[in-house]
Design a protein around this motif. Structure first.
Motif, PDB file in Angstrom:
ATOM      1  N   LEU A 157      50.429  22.527  79.560  1.00 14.95           N
ATOM      2  CA  LEU A 157      51.403  21.539  80.012  1.00 14.95           C
ATOM      3  C   LEU A 157      52.406  21.230  78.905  1.00 14.95           C
ATOM      4  O   LEU A 157      53.623  21.178  79.150  1.00 14.95           O
ATOM      5  CB  LEU A 157      50.681  20.260  80.445  1.00 14.95           C
ATOM      6  N   ILE A 158      51.909  21.044  77.680  1.00 12.37           N
ATOM      7  CA  ILE A 158      52.799  20.778  76.545  1.00 12.37           C
ATOM      8  C   ILE A 158      53.709  21.972  76.290  1.00 12.37           C
ATOM      9  O   ILE A 158      54.926  21.819  76.077  1.00 12.37           O
ATOM     10  CB  ILE A 158      51.977  20.436  75.291  1.00 12.37           C
ATOM     11  N   PHE A 159      53.151  23.179  76.297  1.00 13.99           N
ATOM     12  CA  PHE A 159      53.955  24.385  76.072  1.00 13.99           C
ATOM     13  C   PHE A 159      55.058  24.510  77.126  1.00 13.99           C
ATOM     14  O   PHE A 159      56.184  24.903  76.818  1.00 13.99           O
ATOM     15  CB  PHE A 159      53.071  25.630  76.116  1.00 13.99           C
ATOM     16  N   SER A 160      54.708  24.205  78.376  1.00 10.04           N
ATOM     17  CA  SER A 160      55.678  24.324  79.462  1.00 10.04           C
ATOM     18  C   SER A 160      56.861  23.392  79.245  1.00 10.04           C
ATOM     19  O   SER A 160      58.004  23.731  79.578  1.00 10.04           O
ATOM     20  CB  SER A 160      55.010  24.006  80.802  1.00 10.04           C
ATOM     21  N   ILE A 161      56.599  22.207  78.675  1.00 10.13           N
ATOM     22  CA  ILE A 161      57.658  21.221  78.452  1.00 10.13           C
ATOM     23  C   ILE A 161      58.517  21.590  77.238  1.00 10.13           C
ATOM     24  O   ILE A 161      59.747  21.648  77.337  1.00 10.13           O
ATOM     25  CB  ILE A 161      57.055  19.815  78.264  1.00 10.13           C
ATOM     26  N   ILE A 162      57.860  21.870  76.123  1.00  9.05           N
ATOM     27  CA  ILE A 162      58.624  22.065  74.874  1.00  9.05           C
ATOM     28  C   ILE A 162      59.369  23.383  74.834  1.00  9.05           C
ATOM     29  O   ILE A 162      60.357  23.526  74.103  1.00  9.05           O
ATOM     30  CB  ILE A 162      57.714  21.937  73.634  1.00  9.05           C
ATOM     31  N   THR A 163      58.909  24.373  75.606  1.00 10.19           N
ATOM     32  CA  THR A 163      59.588  25.676  75.589  1.00 10.19           C
ATOM     33  C   THR A 163      60.660  25.789  76.670  1.00 10.19           C
ATOM     34  O   THR A 163      61.377  26.792  76.700  1.00 10.19           O
ATOM     35  CB  THR A 163      58.587  26.829  75.787  1.00 10.19           C
ATOM     36  N   MET A 164      60.776  24.779  77.538  1.00 11.17           N
ATOM     37  CA  MET A 164      61.713  24.891  78.654  1.00 11.17           C
ATOM     38  C   MET A 164      63.143  25.203  78.216  1.00 11.17           C
ATOM     39  O   MET A 164      63.793  26.094  78.802  1.00 11.17           O
ATOM     40  CB  MET A 164      61.661  23.613  79.498  1.00 11.17           C
ATOM     41  N   PRO A 165      63.711  24.525  77.194  1.00  7.35           N
ATOM     42  CA  PRO A 165      65.076  24.883  76.775  1.00  7.35           C
ATOM     43  C   PRO A 165      65.195  26.350  76.360  1.00  7.35           C
ATOM     44  O   PRO A 165      66.191  27.013  76.679  1.00  7.35           O
ATOM     45  CB  PRO A 165      65.331  23.947  75.585  1.00  7.35           C
ATOM     46  N   LEU A 166      64.185  26.860  75.673  1.00  5.93           N
ATOM     47  CA  LEU A 166      64.201  28.255  75.242  1.00  5.93           C
ATOM     48  C   LEU A 166      64.108  29.204  76.439  1.00  5.93           C
ATOM     49  O   LEU A 166      64.831  30.212  76.511  1.00  5.93           O
ATOM     50  CB  LEU A 166      63.040  28.512  74.283  1.00  5.93           C
TER      51      LEU A 166
END
Length: 379
Positions: A157-166
């Motif tokens: 869940l955290i990865f999905s949020i923080i990587t979204m801009p990339l």
């Protein structure tokens, strides 16, 4: 075909199911091996059971994050970022909260009993569940804020949020080159050696982030399958040598981090993990690129099975821990009884009620969004 013209990858569904079964077997082995765990058998094994744990543990969670990255690439090809993140919050956040407040307390209670850290009934323990944060097995805190084995859902869940801009800025690589293919295990190794964030499932959290991105950017392209096919015999030989050396070395003793040999040891573990991922990925594509009723059933059951498996193993393990049975009897009994109980709960209870389906990470029955079939969150 989806609306972007990308064919459904049934082999990834099979791989998700296979990986879920391996996680189940791994946690069954944790009950008998010498590693610290929530509940332990009255007799431990440093031989065959430990080897099984090493064989599975070295690659299984890295594979899950690669699969999650692949799933993300398919998901974002069919929906916008807002609907994607909303689905992630529902399919990951709800089971995580359910695990934290419902499934984790009994496991922590059993661990405290097994470690002689608490005496009394489960009802008497419940108020103590919120005493301090659970940071490690055998520690003083009880509140399992990551859901114990459900840390994977929180990390994803955290990865999905923080990587979204990339992920929104850059598209998956359409043609993976040999040099890019070689670069991945090098990056995997460097992060494994020098990163010191949080160790979960045998690897640093930053390693999982790298593998999630690798799954998204590299494994979404079929060109990586051609590279694996071309180098398959080499990968197989390297895997056999590196994995056997790693396990033999582990049995002799893991070198200290201050020792130069530690870097070689980590490199062997990385190469073993990476090659196992590639080999399983290729073999499922080659031999399991089809669907049937078994796959449809098991693919839907994978997420509930994952969420439920460890609490059941811990419970059954606690019940039989003092039975004077040899490990060769207890191990298959733990596997069989736990599997049957999990399967029974899923088949006769969870899948029939919408509230339970959502709590265990499934879609509700009669969900109108039937066109979005691309794999559960676990893949």
């Amino acid at each position: 075909m989806n609306k972007k013209g990308v064919s459904r990858r049934y082999d990834l569904d099979w791989l998700k199911v296979i990986a879920t079964l391996f996680v189940f077997l791994y946690h069954c082995s944790m009950y008998f091996n010498p590693f610290t765990w929530h509940v332990k058998n009255n007799q431990l094994d440093n031989g065959i059971i430990l080897t099984i744990s090493l064989l599975i543990g070295i690659w299984i969670m890295p594979l899950f994050f690669v699969l999650s990255g692949i799933s993300t690439s398919y998901s974002l090809s069919k929906r916008n970022a807002k609907s994607y993140l909303l689905e992630r919050f529902i399919r990951l956040g709800i089971p995580l909260l359910f695990g934290i407040f419902i499934l984790s307390p009994p496991q922590v209670y059993i661990e405290r009993l097994d470690h002689s850290q608490f005496s009394g009934s489960f009802l008497a323990f419940i108020p103590h569940y919120f005493n301090g944060f659970y940071l490690e097995i055998g520690g003083s805190g009880n509140f399992a804020f990551v859901g114990l084995h459900l840390w994977y859902l929180l990390a994803l869940l955290i990865f999905s949020i923080i990587t979204m801009p990339l992920l929104l800025k850059f598209q998956p690589i359409k043609q993976v080159s040999f040099y890019q293919f070689i670069f991945i295990p090098i990056a995997f190794t460097l992060v494994s050696i020098f990163s010191m964030t949080v160790n979960l499932g045998g690897w640093d959290l930053l390693v999982y982030l790298i593998l999630f991105l690798v799954g998204y950017f590299f494994f979404s392209s079929n060109s990586i399958l051609r590279l694996i096919q071309q180098k398959f015999s080499y990968l197989l030989i390297i895997k056999i040598i590196s994995l056997s050396t790693y396990i033999f070395w582990f049995h002799l003793g893991v070198p200290e981090k201050s020792n130069n040999s530690y870097f070689i040891f980590v490199f062997l573990s990385v190469i073993s993990s990476w090659n196992l991922i590639l080999i399983f990925y290729y073999l499922t594509f080659k031999y399991l690129s089809f669907t049937n009723t078994t796959l449809k059933y098991c693919s839907e059951a994978a997420m509930p099975f994952y969420v439920l498996h460890q609490p059941i193993i811990v419970l059954i393990g606690f019940v039989i821990k003092d039975f004077q049975w040899p490990i060769l009897i207890k191990f298959p009994v733990l596997i069989f009884v736990s599997f049957i109980l999990i399967g029974t709960i899923y088949h006769f209870v969870i899948r029939h009620f919408n509230v339970l389906r959502i709590l265990f990470g499934m879609k509700g029955k009669g969900n109108p969004n039937k066109t979005v079939k691309r794999n559960s969150i676990l893949a």
